[in-house]
Design an enzyme around this catalytic site. Structure first.
Site, PDB file in Angstrom:
ATOM      1  N   SER A  53       0.881  -1.424   0.117  1.00 19.82           N
ATOM      2  CA  SER A  53      -0.043   0.089   0.013  1.00 19.82           C
ATOM      3  C   SER A  53       0.352   1.156   0.524  1.00 19.82           C
ATOM      4  CB  SER A  53      -0.791   0.260   1.044  1.00 19.82           C
ATOM      5  OG  SER A  53      -0.486   0.254   2.106  1.00 19.82           O
ATOM      6  N   GLU A 123      -0.379 -12.815  -1.665  1.00 22.07           N
ATOM      7  CA  GLU A 123      -1.651 -12.617  -2.374  1.00 22.07           C
ATOM      8  C   GLU A 123      -2.221 -14.316  -3.082  1.00 22.07           C
ATOM      9  OE1 GLU A 123      -2.984  -8.717  -4.029  1.00 22.07           O
ATOM     10  OE2 GLU A 123      -1.568  -7.485  -2.718  1.00 22.07           O
ATOM     11  N   GLU A 190      -9.837  -9.107   3.288  1.00 20.63           N
ATOM     12  CA  GLU A 190     -10.188  -7.339   3.381  1.00 20.63           C
ATOM     13  C   GLU A 190     -11.195  -8.117   2.199  1.00 20.63           C
ATOM     14  OE1 GLU A 190      -6.481  -6.028   0.952  1.00 20.63           O
ATOM     15  OE2 GLU A 190      -8.403  -4.132   1.348  1.00 20.63           O
TER      16      GLU A 190
HETATM   17  O1  KIV Z   1      -0.372  -3.182   1.490  1.00 19.66           O
HETATM   18  C1  KIV Z   1      -1.154  -3.961   2.446  1.00 19.66           C
HETATM   19  O2  KIV Z   1      -1.201  -2.338   3.833  1.00 19.66           O
HETATM   20  C2  KIV Z   1      -2.240  -4.644   2.944  1.00 19.66           C
HETATM   21  C3  KIV Z   1      -3.024  -4.518   4.108  1.00 19.66           C
HETATM   22  C4  KIV Z   1      -4.555  -3.920   3.297  1.00 19.66           C
HETATM   23  C5  KIV Z   1      -3.539  -5.534   4.572  1.00 19.66           C
HETATM   24  O3  KIV Z   1      -1.898  -5.686   2.428  1.00 19.66           O
END
Ligand code: KIV
Length: 272
Positions: A53, A123, A190
């Site tokens: 993220s 993932e 998620e």
């Molecule tokens: O990339 C991220 O921060 C995540 C979280 C939202 C679990 O995968």
């Protein structure tokens, strides 16, 4: 928790499993640098995730897809310098683990060697199970991630709730079970309907860490700038902002600007 004579005990993947058995909720948060790594660790979280993220909330891109392995390692090394107690988990970026198991072993191994993290996150469900097995067999702990998997945002048609309807729910349950059987120590769920997340949680011996998946998960994770209200244009239903720091940053920097312009800063007390 493990301990050594010189260091305070740090959280391990075994603690995550024990806490699920005990019904103790697991608190996880993202961090992208040493400063916030230290602050969230001092606040007492159990897990710190260097999430991809960061490609959106820090680097300003529209998705996580362009994050690179070098970028993840760079940020994870910073976070490592701030985090003492919490379990440190690093997200594997798009295409660093999907092409082949050999690629995944090499790239996840690089993350473990170069960052000091205790686990990686990747993932995908059933399709990633052989890769997860290969990683766990050589001693690399893996956190899974199913439901809305942001690296597949274009295939999923956007950032939308997953597992709606009987067929999709059954697929998601099978994905979570396959990851547990392949050796994951925890799974992020998620954007999953709360009743489904609770069912998945009950069916697994490993903890689920929810984001937009309701209260029935074994733990929760949020993206730090979202929780702090720094990313103030992002307002999904699941998010609770525990502070309004974007407004506070604008206020503080605005006050600095006006005092510099008026000549009231620096004053005698700030000068040598
Ligand atoms: O990339 C991220 O921060 C995540 C979280 C939202 C679990 O995968």
């Amino acid at each position: 928790m493990s301990s050594s004579p010189s260091a305070e005990p740090s959280v391990t993947t075994k603690d995550f499993l024990a806490w699920k058995r005990e019904g103790r909720k697991i608190v996880t948060i993202t961090a992208y640098d040493a400063l916030f790594g230290r602050l969230v660790d001092e606040a007492g979280v159990d897990g710190v995730l260097v999430g991809d993220s960061l490609n959106q909330v820090i680097a300003g891109h529209a998705s996580t897809l362009s994050a690179t392995l070098d970028q993840m390692i760079y940020h994870a090394r910073m976070v490592r310098r701030g985090v003492r107690r919490a379990l440190l988990v690093v997200d594997m970026p798009f295409l660093s683990y999907q092409v082949s198991t050999e690629d995944a072993l090499r790239n996840c191994g690089r993350v473990m060697k170069e960052t000091g993290a205790q686990a990686v996150k990747l993932e995908g469900g059933v399709v990633m199970a052989p890769t997860v097995r290969a990683l766990t067999e050589i001693g690399i702990p893996v956190m899974g991630h199913v439901g809305l998997t942001p690296q597949s945002v274009h295939a999923l048609g956007g950032y939308r709730v997953q597992g709606k309807g009987d067929e999709a729910a059954a697929r998601l349950q099978a994905d979570a079970k396959a990851l547990e059987e392949a050796g994951c120590f925890a799974i992020v769920l998620e954007l999953v309907p709360a009743p489904l997340a609770e069912r998945v949680t009950r069916a697994l011996g490993i903890p689920t860490i929810g984001i937009g998946a309701g209260p029935g998960c074994d733990g929760q994770v949020l993206v730090l700038p979202d929780l702090l209200g720094l990313n103030d244009t992002f307002t999904p239903k699941f998010l609770k902002k525990y502070a309004e720091l974007a407004a506070e940053v604008r206020r503080a920097v605005g006050a600095f600007a006006s005092e510099v312009r008026s000549g009231s800063y620096p004053g005698p007390q700030h000068s040598f």
